[in-house]
Scaffold this motif. Structure first.
Motif, PDB file in Angstrom:
ATOM      1  N   ASP A 117       0.824  -1.213   0.000  1.00 20.78           N
ATOM      2  CA  ASP A 117       0.000   0.000   0.000  1.00 20.78           C
ATOM      3  C   ASP A 117       0.857   1.262   0.000  1.00 20.78           C
ATOM      4  N   ALA A 118       2.029   1.185   0.620  1.00 25.06           N
ATOM      5  CA  ALA A 118       2.894   2.361   0.732  1.00 25.06           C
ATOM      6  C   ALA A 118       3.772   2.582  -0.496  1.00 25.06           C
ATOM      7  N   ASN A 157       4.984   3.529  -4.255  1.00 24.31           N
ATOM      8  CA  ASN A 157       4.538   4.405  -5.335  1.00 24.31           C
ATOM      9  C   ASN A 157       4.301   3.564  -6.587  1.00 24.31           C
ATOM     10  N   SER A 168      -2.283   0.495  -8.527  1.00 20.45           N
ATOM     11  CA  SER A 168      -2.141   0.759  -7.099  1.00 20.45           C
ATOM     12  C   SER A 168      -3.207   1.777  -6.716  1.00 20.45           C
ATOM     13  N   GLU A 169      -4.107   1.361  -5.835  1.00 22.00           N
ATOM     14  CA  GLU A 169      -5.295   2.171  -5.577  1.00 22.00           C
ATOM     15  C   GLU A 169      -5.669   2.110  -4.104  1.00 22.00           C
ATOM     16  N   SER A 170      -6.143   3.236  -3.586  1.00 27.84           N
ATOM     17  CA  SER A 170      -6.621   3.261  -2.202  1.00 27.84           C
ATOM     18  C   SER A 170      -8.126   3.028  -2.122  1.00 27.84           C
ATOM     19  N   GLY A 171      -8.818   3.230  -3.251  1.00 32.64           N
ATOM     20  CA  GLY A 171     -10.257   2.991  -3.289  1.00 32.64           C
ATOM     21  C   GLY A 171     -10.573   1.774  -4.133  1.00 32.64           C
ATOM     22  N   THR A 218      -4.576  -5.468  -8.509  1.00 31.03           N
ATOM     23  CA  THR A 218      -4.609  -4.274  -7.680  1.00 31.03           C
ATOM     24  C   THR A 218      -4.443  -4.644  -6.212  1.00 31.03           C
ATOM     25  N   ASN A 219      -4.041  -3.661  -5.432  1.00 28.01           N
ATOM     26  CA  ASN A 219      -3.965  -3.843  -3.982  1.00 28.01           C
ATOM     27  C   ASN A 219      -5.287  -3.468  -3.315  1.00 28.01           C
ATOM     28  N   ALA A 220      -6.294  -3.157  -4.119  1.00 26.37           N
ATOM     29  CA  ALA A 220      -7.608  -2.765  -3.613  1.00 26.37           C
ATOM     30  C   ALA A 220      -8.642  -3.832  -3.997  1.00 26.37           C
ATOM     31  N   ARG A 243      -7.182  -7.529  -3.697  1.00 28.02           N
ATOM     32  CA  ARG A 243      -6.351  -7.473  -2.491  1.00 28.02           C
ATOM     33  C   ARG A 243      -6.201  -8.850  -1.837  1.00 28.02           C
TER      34      ARG A 243
END
Length: 200
Positions: A72-73, A75, A122-125, A151-153, A173
């Motif tokens: 998640d961290a 880039n 790479s996504e937070s949502g 994706t990590n989401a 995820r």
């Protein structure tokens, strides 16, 4: 009867051979000397093992295990490079990466003789259907056999429905964590092999 010249000359030779004694099983070196040589060889072998272990430990980082929080961290560039490493462990030959604009990056690889395009996000949502559509387009444009979106989401319902209809593989995820588990297992095995070369 007098001996002939041939018989006279042959007799000393025959007598000489008959007087020789042959011993079998006599060691070429004393046993203690053999033990000393073996001890030296064993010491050299152990030194070589220690030197090889030291050389490998210099380049080993036990902190290389990766959690989903580490992912998640990352880039975009780090995420892309790390995914390439994950897919190589999974058996893919990753040979090219390209920027994917605002919706991640694109990697190209081969597995089981099939050309695969991998869309990395790479996504937070949540990841919407547009990302899946990008993978469909890339598969067609670059004449690939398969396409994967990773994706990590998580994916939205519309993204999942579109992927199912178009035959696009999705790695969210939860599935990414399975890849991480395999990656960390390989790291652990490598550490054990380095720390215990006799068990390798």
């Amino acid at each position: 009867m007098p001996q002939t010249a041939h018989q006279a000359s042959a007799s000393p030779t025959a007598k000489s051979h008959s007087s020789q004694t042959t011993t079998y099983g006599t060691p070429l070196l004393p046993r203690q000397r053999v033990r000393d040589v073996l001890d030296i060889c064993e010491a050299i072998h152990l030194d070589l093992l220690v030197q090889r272990l030291d050389a490998r430990l210099v380049h080993f980082d036990p902190d290389r295990t990766v959690s989903i929080a580490h992912v998640d961290a990352m880039n975009t560039d780090d995420f892309e490079k790390f995914l390439a490493a994950l897919f190589r462990i999974a058996g893919f030959e990753i040979d090219e990466t390209r920027p994917g604009g605002d919706r991640g990056s694109v990697m190209f690889g081969t597995q089981f003789g099939k050309r695969v395009v991998i869309h990395a996000i790479s996504e937070s949502g949540s990841v919407a259907a547009a990302a899946v559509q990008d993978a469909i387009s890339a598969r067609n444009v670059y004449a690939c056999d398969d396409a994967i979106v990773v994706t990590n989401a998580y994916f939205t319902r519309s993204a999942t429905d579109l992927a199912n209809a178009a035959g696009i593989a999705l790695i969210d995820r939860v599935e990414l964590q399975n890849y991480l588990d395999e990656y960390n297992l390989r790291i652990t095995e490598a550490y054990q092999e380095v720390a215990n070369p006799a068990l390798a």
